[in-house]
Design a protein around this motif. Structure first.
Motif, PDB file in Angstrom:
ATOM      1  N   PRO A  57      26.636   0.649  -6.720  1.00  0.00           N
ATOM      2  CA  PRO A  57      25.680  -0.299  -7.292  1.00  0.00           C
ATOM      3  C   PRO A  57      24.253   0.209  -7.123  1.00  0.00           C
ATOM      4  O   PRO A  57      23.913   0.817  -6.108  1.00  0.00           O
ATOM      5  N   ILE A  58      23.433  -0.035  -8.132  1.00  0.00           N
ATOM      6  CA  ILE A  58      22.042   0.403  -8.116  1.00  0.00           C
ATOM      7  C   ILE A  58      21.171  -0.750  -7.671  1.00  0.00           C
ATOM      8  O   ILE A  58      21.349  -1.887  -8.110  1.00  0.00           O
ATOM      9  N   ASN A  59      20.235  -0.464  -6.782  1.00  0.00           N
ATOM     10  CA  ASN A  59      19.298  -1.474  -6.312  1.00  0.00           C
ATOM     11  C   ASN A  59      18.277  -1.732  -7.416  1.00  0.00           C
ATOM     12  O   ASN A  59      17.327  -0.979  -7.582  1.00  0.00           O
ATOM     13  N   ARG A  60      18.478  -2.781  -8.173  1.00  0.00           N
ATOM     14  CA  ARG A  60      17.613  -3.071  -9.315  1.00  0.00           C
ATOM     15  C   ARG A  60      16.338  -3.801  -8.900  1.00  0.00           C
ATOM     16  O   ARG A  60      15.516  -4.124  -9.735  1.00  0.00           O
ATOM     17  N   ALA A  61      16.180  -4.092  -7.628  1.00  0.00           N
ATOM     18  CA  ALA A  61      14.983  -4.791  -7.170  1.00  0.00           C
ATOM     19  C   ALA A  61      13.765  -3.868  -7.147  1.00  0.00           C
ATOM     20  O   ALA A  61      12.647  -4.332  -7.080  1.00  0.00           O
ATOM     21  N   ILE A  62      14.004  -2.554  -7.191  1.00  0.00           N
ATOM     22  CA  ILE A  62      12.886  -1.614  -7.183  1.00  0.00           C
ATOM     23  C   ILE A  62      12.361  -1.482  -8.597  1.00  0.00           C
ATOM     24  O   ILE A  62      13.057  -1.024  -9.490  1.00  0.00           O
ATOM     25  N   ARG A  63      11.118  -1.887  -8.749  1.00  0.00           N
ATOM     26  CA  ARG A  63      10.464  -1.821 -10.046  1.00  0.00           C
ATOM     27  C   ARG A  63       9.036  -1.335  -9.839  1.00  0.00           C
ATOM     28  O   ARG A  63       8.417  -1.631  -8.825  1.00  0.00           O
ATOM     29  N   PRO A  64       8.512  -0.604 -10.828  1.00  0.00           N
ATOM     30  CA  PRO A  64       7.116  -0.171 -10.683  1.00  0.00           C
ATOM     31  C   PRO A  64       6.154  -1.350 -10.830  1.00  0.00           C
ATOM     32  O   PRO A  64       6.361  -2.235 -11.648  1.00  0.00           O
ATOM     33  N   HIS A  65       5.138  -1.349  -9.992  1.00  0.00           N
ATOM     34  CA  HIS A  65       4.061  -2.344 -10.055  1.00  0.00           C
ATOM     35  C   HIS A  65       2.844  -1.609 -10.610  1.00  0.00           C
ATOM     36  O   HIS A  65       2.342  -0.681  -9.961  1.00  0.00           O
ATOM     37  N   PRO A  66       2.352  -1.969 -11.795  1.00  0.00           N
ATOM     38  CA  PRO A  66       1.381  -1.149 -12.530  1.00  0.00           C
ATOM     39  C   PRO A  66       0.097  -0.780 -11.784  1.00  0.00           C
ATOM     40  O   PRO A  66      -0.284   0.386 -11.751  1.00  0.00           O
ATOM     41  N   VAL A  67      -0.579  -1.729 -11.174  1.00  0.00           N
ATOM     42  CA  VAL A  67      -1.863  -1.414 -10.523  1.00  0.00           C
ATOM     43  C   VAL A  67      -1.654  -0.515  -9.297  1.00  0.00           C
ATOM     44  O   VAL A  67      -2.308   0.530  -9.174  1.00  0.00           O
ATOM     45  N   PRO A  68      -0.740  -0.855  -8.375  1.00  0.00           N
ATOM     46  CA  PRO A  68      -0.505   0.063  -7.254  1.00  0.00           C
ATOM     47  C   PRO A  68       0.057   1.416  -7.711  1.00  0.00           C
ATOM     48  O   PRO A  68      -0.228   2.439  -7.088  1.00  0.00           O
ATOM     49  N   LEU A  69       0.819   1.429  -8.808  1.00  0.00           N
ATOM     50  CA  LEU A  69       1.338   2.692  -9.333  1.00  0.00           C
ATOM     51  C   LEU A  69       0.190   3.578  -9.805  1.00  0.00           C
ATOM     52  O   LEU A  69       0.165   4.779  -9.522  1.00  0.00           O
ATOM     53  N   ALA A  70      -0.782   2.993 -10.501  1.00  0.00           N
ATOM     54  CA  ALA A  70      -1.956   3.755 -10.942  1.00  0.00           C
ATOM     55  C   ALA A  70      -2.722   4.294  -9.735  1.00  0.00           C
ATOM     56  O   ALA A  70      -3.161   5.454  -9.732  1.00  0.00           O
ATOM     57  N   SER A  71      -2.863   3.474  -8.701  1.00  0.00           N
ATOM     58  CA  SER A  71      -3.544   3.907  -7.477  1.00  0.00           C
ATOM     59  C   SER A  71      -2.789   5.061  -6.816  1.00  0.00           C
ATOM     60  O   SER A  71      -3.397   6.045  -6.384  1.00  0.00           O
ATOM     61  N   THR A 108       9.723   2.782   6.768  1.00  0.00           N
ATOM     62  CA  THR A 108      10.655   2.121   5.863  1.00  0.00           C
ATOM     63  C   THR A 108      12.086   2.559   6.152  1.00  0.00           C
ATOM     64  O   THR A 108      12.321   3.682   6.584  1.00  0.00           O
ATOM     65  N   THR A 109      13.017   1.647   5.921  1.00  0.00           N
ATOM     66  CA  THR A 109      14.430   1.980   6.051  1.00  0.00           C
ATOM     67  C   THR A 109      15.106   2.044   4.690  1.00  0.00           C
ATOM     68  O   THR A 109      16.290   2.328   4.606  1.00  0.00           O
ATOM     69  N   SER A 110      14.357   1.799   3.638  1.00  0.00           N
ATOM     70  CA  SER A 110      14.893   1.806   2.282  1.00  0.00           C
ATOM     71  C   SER A 110      15.195   3.235   1.835  1.00  0.00           C
ATOM     72  O   SER A 110      14.318   4.102   1.851  1.00  0.00           O
ATOM     73  N   GLU A 111      16.425   3.458   1.429  1.00  0.00           N
ATOM     74  CA  GLU A 111      16.835   4.792   0.976  1.00  0.00           C
ATOM     75  C   GLU A 111      16.062   5.239  -0.269  1.00  0.00           C
ATOM     76  O   GLU A 111      15.566   6.362  -0.303  1.00  0.00           O
ATOM     77  N   PRO A 112      15.930   4.395  -1.304  1.00  0.00           N
ATOM     78  CA  PRO A 112      15.170   4.843  -2.480  1.00  0.00           C
ATOM     79  C   PRO A 112      13.708   5.160  -2.165  1.00  0.00           C
ATOM     80  O   PRO A 112      13.162   6.135  -2.679  1.00  0.00           O
ATOM     81  N   ALA A 166       3.671   0.687  -4.795  1.00  0.00           N
ATOM     82  CA  ALA A 166       3.925   0.982  -6.205  1.00  0.00           C
ATOM     83  C   ALA A 166       5.349   0.664  -6.638  1.00  0.00           C
ATOM     84  O   ALA A 166       5.575   0.276  -7.785  1.00  0.00           O
ATOM     85  N   PHE A 167       6.332   0.820  -5.737  1.00  0.00           N
ATOM     86  CA  PHE A 167       7.736   0.689  -6.129  1.00  0.00           C
ATOM     87  C   PHE A 167       8.553  -0.253  -5.257  1.00  0.00           C
ATOM     88  O   PHE A 167       9.681  -0.575  -5.606  1.00  0.00           O
ATOM     89  N   GLY A 168       8.047  -0.646  -4.123  1.00  0.00           N
ATOM     90  CA  GLY A 168       8.857  -1.348  -3.136  1.00  0.00           C
ATOM     91  C   GLY A 168       9.133  -2.800  -3.441  1.00  0.00           C
ATOM     92  O   GLY A 168       8.460  -3.448  -4.231  1.00  0.00           O
ATOM     93  N   THR A 169      10.135  -3.282  -2.766  1.00  0.00           N
ATOM     94  CA  THR A 169      10.510  -4.684  -2.829  1.00  0.00           C
ATOM     95  C   THR A 169       9.673  -5.446  -1.800  1.00  0.00           C
ATOM     96  O   THR A 169       9.051  -4.827  -0.927  1.00  0.00           O
ATOM     97  N   PRO A 170       9.671  -6.772  -1.844  1.00  0.00           N
ATOM     98  CA  PRO A 170       8.975  -7.518  -0.791  1.00  0.00           C
ATOM     99  C   PRO A 170       9.494  -7.180   0.610  1.00  0.00           C
ATOM    100  O   PRO A 170       8.720  -7.136   1.564  1.00  0.00           O
TER     101      PRO A 170
END
Length: 177
Positions: A57-71, A108-112, A166-170
């Protein structure tokens, strides 16, 4: 439409129909012949491959956040330029460049997120992830004279913070506080 309807069960295992369709398309493209036999062969191959080799299963909670991604991209681009200049300087200069191995802790302990941090570090000239241990990375650093353990650790912590923003979950963001 529900996700389960796109992955019906075949002999007790889910078979994702979009993946089967994609594999069929690739099969037809590889054979270079759009015929009934090629399409049926692609469907059969796609069904067998997805049934025998199920994807995790893919962790779909990881999504790009535009402003922090630009930073992050600005920070990363600046780091690329500075590191490239530093490495070119030491390559053109006579003598051996300064090198060090440094263990850097990760928060962080998140693999992605860990993979994104490792890719970002290894992309920058003069730094390379040699090994990953639970909760830390072993880096090879080139072109930074003196004891740079603390500055490198601060740089990686800053990079990790920007990637999480930029990519993390809460939950990823909570780990950094």
């Amino acid at each position: 439409m529900r996700r389960e309807s796109l992955a019906p069960r075949l002999l007790g295992r889910r078979v994702p129909l979009p993946v089967v369709a994609w594999l069929t398309l690739v099969w037809v493209a590889l054979w270079g012949d759009l015929s009934v036999g090629t399409v049926l062969g692609g469907l059969a191959t796609g069904l067998v491959v997805t049934w025998l080799l199920p994807m995790p299963p893919i962790n779909r909670a990881i999504r790009p956040h535009p402003v922090p991604l630009a930073s992050f991209l600005l920070y990363f681009s600046f780091d690329l330029v500075i590191s490239t200049v530093r490495v070119v300087y030491y390559v053109l200069r006579p003598g051996d460049p300064p090198t060090q191995f440094i263990r850097v802790p990760l928060r962080t302990t998140s693999e992605p997120i860990t993979v994104l941090v490792m890719v970002a570090i290894s992309t920058v000239p003069g730094s390379l992830v040699v090994e990953r241990y639970p909760g830390e990375l072993l880096l090879h650093v080139l072109g930074r004279p003196g004891d740079v353990t603390e500055p490198v650790r601060r740089d990686v912590a800053e990079l990790e913070s920007r990637i999480v923003a930029a990519f993390g979950t809460p939950m990823d963001q909570e780990e950094l506080t």
